[in-house]
Design a protein around this motif. Structure first.
Motif, PDB file in Angstrom:
ATOM      1  N   ARG A 136       0.830  -1.199   0.000  1.00 18.34           N
ATOM      2  CA  ARG A 136       0.000   0.000   0.000  1.00 18.34           C
ATOM      3  C   ARG A 136       0.874   1.264   0.000  1.00 18.34           C
ATOM      4  NH1 ARG A 136      -2.837  -1.063   4.217  1.00 18.34           N
ATOM      5  NH2 ARG A 136      -1.791   0.325   5.659  1.00 18.34           N
ATOM      6  N   HIS A 137       1.943   1.242   0.793  1.00 19.80           N
ATOM      7  CA  HIS A 137       2.849   2.389   0.824  1.00 19.80           C
ATOM      8  C   HIS A 137       3.531   2.589  -0.531  1.00 19.80           C
ATOM      9  CE1 HIS A 137       2.289   3.358   4.957  1.00 19.80           C
ATOM     10  NE2 HIS A 137       2.852   2.254   5.429  1.00 19.80           N
ATOM     11  N   LEU A 138       3.972   1.504  -1.152  1.00 22.23           N
ATOM     12  CA  LEU A 138       4.603   1.621  -2.473  1.00 22.23           C
ATOM     13  C   LEU A 138       3.649   2.250  -3.475  1.00 22.23           C
ATOM     14  CD1 LEU A 138       6.475  -1.807  -2.787  1.00 22.23           C
ATOM     15  CD2 LEU A 138       7.491   0.447  -2.382  1.00 22.23           C
ATOM     16  N   GLU A 139       2.403   1.806  -3.439  1.00 26.00           N
ATOM     17  CA  GLU A 139       1.395   2.356  -4.349  1.00 26.00           C
ATOM     18  C   GLU A 139       1.157   3.841  -4.069  1.00 26.00           C
ATOM     19  OE1 GLU A 139      -3.037   1.120  -5.996  1.00 26.00           O
ATOM     20  OE2 GLU A 139      -2.096  -0.053  -4.413  1.00 26.00           O
ATOM     21  N   GLU A 140       1.110   4.210  -2.796  1.00 25.90           N
ATOM     22  CA  GLU A 140       0.916   5.621  -2.431  1.00 25.90           C
ATOM     23  C   GLU A 140       2.103   6.472  -2.885  1.00 25.90           C
ATOM     24  OE1 GLU A 140       0.348   5.375   1.790  1.00 25.90           O
ATOM     25  OE2 GLU A 140      -1.734   4.693   1.589  1.00 25.90           O
ATOM     26  N   PHE A 141       3.317   5.960  -2.688  1.00 26.22           N
ATOM     27  CA  PHE A 141       4.506   6.693  -3.133  1.00 26.22           C
ATOM     28  C   PHE A 141       4.469   6.915  -4.641  1.00 26.22           C
ATOM     29  CE2 PHE A 141       6.847   4.499   0.580  1.00 26.22           C
ATOM     30  CZ  PHE A 141       6.481   5.495   1.463  1.00 26.22           C
ATOM     31  N   GLU A 142       4.119   5.864  -5.379  1.00 31.33           N
ATOM     32  CA  GLU A 142       4.070   5.989  -6.843  1.00 31.33           C
ATOM     33  C   GLU A 142       2.968   6.948  -7.270  1.00 31.33           C
ATOM     34  OE1 GLU A 142       4.828   5.585 -10.919  1.00 31.33           O
ATOM     35  OE2 GLU A 142       6.057   5.406  -9.135  1.00 31.33           O
ATOM     36  N   ASN A 143       1.824   6.897  -6.614  1.00 31.53           N
ATOM     37  CA  ASN A 143       0.734   7.823  -6.954  1.00 31.53           C
ATOM     38  C   ASN A 143       1.149   9.273  -6.743  1.00 31.53           C
ATOM     39  OD1 ASN A 143      -1.027   5.789  -7.701  1.00 31.53           O
ATOM     40  ND2 ASN A 143      -1.992   5.656  -5.699  1.00 31.53           N
ATOM     41  N   GLY A 144       1.982   9.520  -5.752  1.00 38.33           N
ATOM     42  CA  GLY A 144       2.422  10.880  -5.488  1.00 38.33           C
ATOM     43  C   GLY A 144       3.638  11.300  -6.291  1.00 38.33           C
TER      44      GLY A 144
END
Length: 108
Positions: free
Chosen positions: A58-66
Motif C-alpha cells: 500500500r505504501h509503495l502504491e501511495e509513493f508511486e501515486n504521489g
C-alpha cells in the motif's frame, strides 16, 4: 499490482519503507518465499508477515501515486524506443521533437 511491478517500485521507494517491510517484500517478490518461510526468517507470525506485506504494498502504491517515478521511467523508455525505431527513416527535426518530449517528461 503484480510481483514484477512491486519489485520495480521497491527499486524506487524501498528505502522509504521500514526495513522490515522492505525485507519482507524482497523475500516474497524477489526470492519467491512463502509466508511461512518469511515468518521463520523474520521470527514473526504469518499474520505479521501478511500485515507487513499489505502495508508495504500500500505504501509503495501511495509513493508511486504521489511521486510517479516508475510512470516517468516508463514514459521516457517509450519515447526512447520510439526514437530508436525512427532513427533510420526520419529527419533531424523528428528526433529533436522526441528529445524535447523527453525533456518535458523529466520536468513534469
Amino acid at each position: 499490482m503484480d510481483r514484477f511491478e512491486i519489485s520495480l517500485l521497491r527499486d524506487f521507494y524501498g528505502s522509504l519503507l521500514t526495513k522490515k517491510q522492505d525485507e519482507m517484500l524482497r523475500l516474497r517478490y524477489d526470492e519467491d518465499l512463502s509466508f511461512g518461510e518469511i515468518a521463520e526468517i523474520c521470527e514473526v507470525s504469518r499474520q505479521a508477515v501478511l500485515d507487513s506485506l499489505n502495508k508495504g504494498e500500500r505504501h509503495l502504491e501511495e509513493f508511486e501515486n504521489g511521486l510517479k517515478c516508475l510512470d516517468r521511467q516508463r514514459r521516457i523508455l517509450a519515447v526512447l524506443d520510439s526514437i530508436e525505431s525512427e532513427i533510420d527513416n526520419t529527419t533531424k527535426d523528428v528526433l529533436l521533437s522526441r528529445l524535447t518530449e523527453i525533456r518535458s517528461i523529466l520536468e513534469d
